[in-house]
Design an enzyme around this catalytic site. Structure first.
Site, PDB file in Angstrom:
ATOM      1  N   HIS A  40       0.832  -1.198   0.000  1.00 38.29           N
ATOM      2  CA  HIS A  40       0.000   0.000   0.000  1.00 38.29           C
ATOM      3  C   HIS A  40       0.872   1.256   0.000  1.00 38.29           C
ATOM      4  CE1 HIS A  40      -4.043  -1.899   1.432  1.00 38.29           C
ATOM      5  NE2 HIS A  40      -3.963  -1.812   0.120  1.00 38.29           N
ATOM      6  N   ASP A  96       0.940   4.182   1.408  1.00 39.69           N
ATOM      7  CA  ASP A  96       1.415   4.875   2.606  1.00 39.69           C
ATOM      8  C   ASP A  96       2.551   4.137   3.300  1.00 39.69           C
ATOM      9  OD1 ASP A  96      -0.653   2.965   3.186  1.00 39.69           O
ATOM     10  OD2 ASP A  96      -0.837   3.771   5.216  1.00 39.69           O
ATOM     11  N   HIS A  97       2.962   2.994   2.728  1.00 44.73           N
ATOM     12  CA  HIS A  97       4.091   2.240   3.275  1.00 44.73           C
ATOM     13  C   HIS A  97       5.264   2.148   2.297  1.00 44.73           C
ATOM     14  CE1 HIS A  97       1.902   0.517   6.841  1.00 44.73           C
ATOM     15  NE2 HIS A  97       0.898   0.970   6.110  1.00 44.73           N
ATOM     16  N   HIS A 128      -5.261  -8.587   5.941  1.00 44.16           N
ATOM     17  CA  HIS A 128      -5.478  -7.239   5.408  1.00 44.16           C
ATOM     18  C   HIS A 128      -6.108  -7.367   4.030  1.00 44.16           C
ATOM     19  CE1 HIS A 128      -5.070  -2.985   5.398  1.00 44.16           C
ATOM     20  NE2 HIS A 128      -4.129  -2.929   4.480  1.00 44.16           N
ATOM     21  N   ASP A 159      -0.091  -3.561   8.329  1.00 40.03           N
ATOM     22  CA  ASP A 159      -1.545  -3.430   8.476  1.00 40.03           C
ATOM     23  C   ASP A 159      -2.154  -4.807   8.731  1.00 40.03           C
ATOM     24  OD1 ASP A 159      -1.001  -0.825   7.917  1.00 40.03           O
ATOM     25  OD2 ASP A 159      -2.276  -0.692   6.146  1.00 40.03           O
ATOM     26  N   HIS A 200       0.266   3.847  13.554  1.00 39.98           N
ATOM     27  CA  HIS A 200      -0.673   3.816  12.421  1.00 39.98           C
ATOM     28  C   HIS A 200      -2.036   4.303  12.904  1.00 39.98           C
ATOM     29  CE1 HIS A 200      -2.867   2.133   8.894  1.00 39.98           C
ATOM     30  NE2 HIS A 200      -1.691   2.246   8.278  1.00 39.98           N
TER      31      HIS A 200
END
Length: 316
Positions: free
Chosen positions: A64, A66-67, A139, A209, A268
């Site tokens: 993802h 944001d990582h 996830h 996540d 997070h």
């Protein structure tokens, strides 16, 4: 162990929090290790002590944005800084295609050796002072946790006892460590009489996540420190029209409480919480506390924590 939180927000940055990234440093190790690399990570590093030039490896939990969106800038700046130390990136399926897409990567272009390792759940990687085991999470896409176990400290002499018995530090200490019987000033020293018990290495789990912290199961048993996402409280999650596969404070507290985890750092965090948001961080803390009584911290950007050899966690 020293942990520096470079980003602690979920999904997108806020005025107070950047997206996910975490630096890990080990005592007496000049290198350091990065876990996830959200957009803006290299800018966050400018305000902390770890330098790109000493970065040894990057571990990506999942694909993802944001990582991972901080990787292009970080890899390019490493070259511009003439930081030519080789670098390894460990990531799930797709990380190599992602990097090759934006960098057209080869050694001549970067100026340093970049090795990309696409791992699978269950794989283990061994470093000088620790080993890393990849664990599967729950996830919306393939996501993972990294279980980090420090090497046990063994083969240590009881030097105080040796001095009391008349043997000062010398090359004979080395022979005792190799299991050899030595003689000094007419006295015989048997190695087994002067060896200390091994010291168990520390353990740390850094999770990506994850909707179900209990899925970590046996990995939580006897764990010294867990770093885990805590995006919502249960009330907020229940109110969502479209459910997201992230952890609630209630479920996180129950999982670590049942397993007896030594200490917990929650990260997070949803942009709903904190300054300018409709909710307070104390809501997360109180919900975790309903099931977990151990040391608990809600991470903020630039927080630095130390996990001592006594297994006590301190925020600097």
């Amino acid at each position: 162990m020293k942990l520096t939180f470079l980003g602690t927000s979920a999904g997108k940055p806020t005025k107070e929090r950047n997206v996910t990234a975490l630096a890990l440093q080990m005592e007496q190790d000049p290198q350091w290790y990065l876990f996830d690399c959200g957009e803006g990570t290299q800018h966050q590093l400018l305000r902390t002590h770890p330098s790109v030039g000493k970065l040894a490896a990057i571990f990506i939990t999942h694909m993802h944005g944001d990582h991972i969106f901080g990787l292009p800038g970080l890899l390019a700046s490493k070259r511009m800084d003439r930081a030519f130390r080789p670098l390894r990136i460990y990531g799930p399926r797709g990380i190599a295609a992602f990097i090759n897409c934006f960098m057209q990567t080869d050694a001549d272009y970067l100026g340093y050796d970049l090795q990309i390792i696409e791992y699978a759940a269950g794989e283990q990687f061994v470093f000088d002072r620790f080993r890393v085991t990849v664990l599967p999470l729950v996830h919306s896409i393939e996501s993972h946790a990294f279980l980090i176990k420090e090497n046990d400290t063994a083969n240590r002499l009881d030097e105080a006892k040796l001095r009391r018995d008349g043997l000062e530090p010398s090359s004979l200490y080395g022979e005792l460590k190799r299991g050899l019987t030595v003689t000094h000033a007419g006295r015989v020293y048997e190695p087994q009489a002067y060896m200390l018990q091994p010291v168990r290495g520390r353990s740390l789990l850094i999770a990506g996540d994850n909707a179900e912290p209990a899925v970590l199961g046996a990995a939580l048993e006897g764990l010294d420190l867990l770093v885990h996402e805590c995006t919502y409280t249960q009330e907020i999650y229940d109110s969502l029209v479209e459910k997201q596969l992230h952890t609630t404070a209630r479920d996180l507290g129950r999982a670590v409480g049942a397993a007896g985890v030594g200490a917990l750092i929650a990260t997070h965090i949803s942009p709903r919480f904190g300054r300018g948001g409709p909710h307070e961080l104390t809501e997360i803390e109180q919900e975790i506390r309903s099931a977990y009584g151990g040391p608990l911290f809600i991470a903020e950007d630039f927080d630095v924590f130390r996990l001592g050899r006594d297994r006590k966690i301190e925020r600097e």
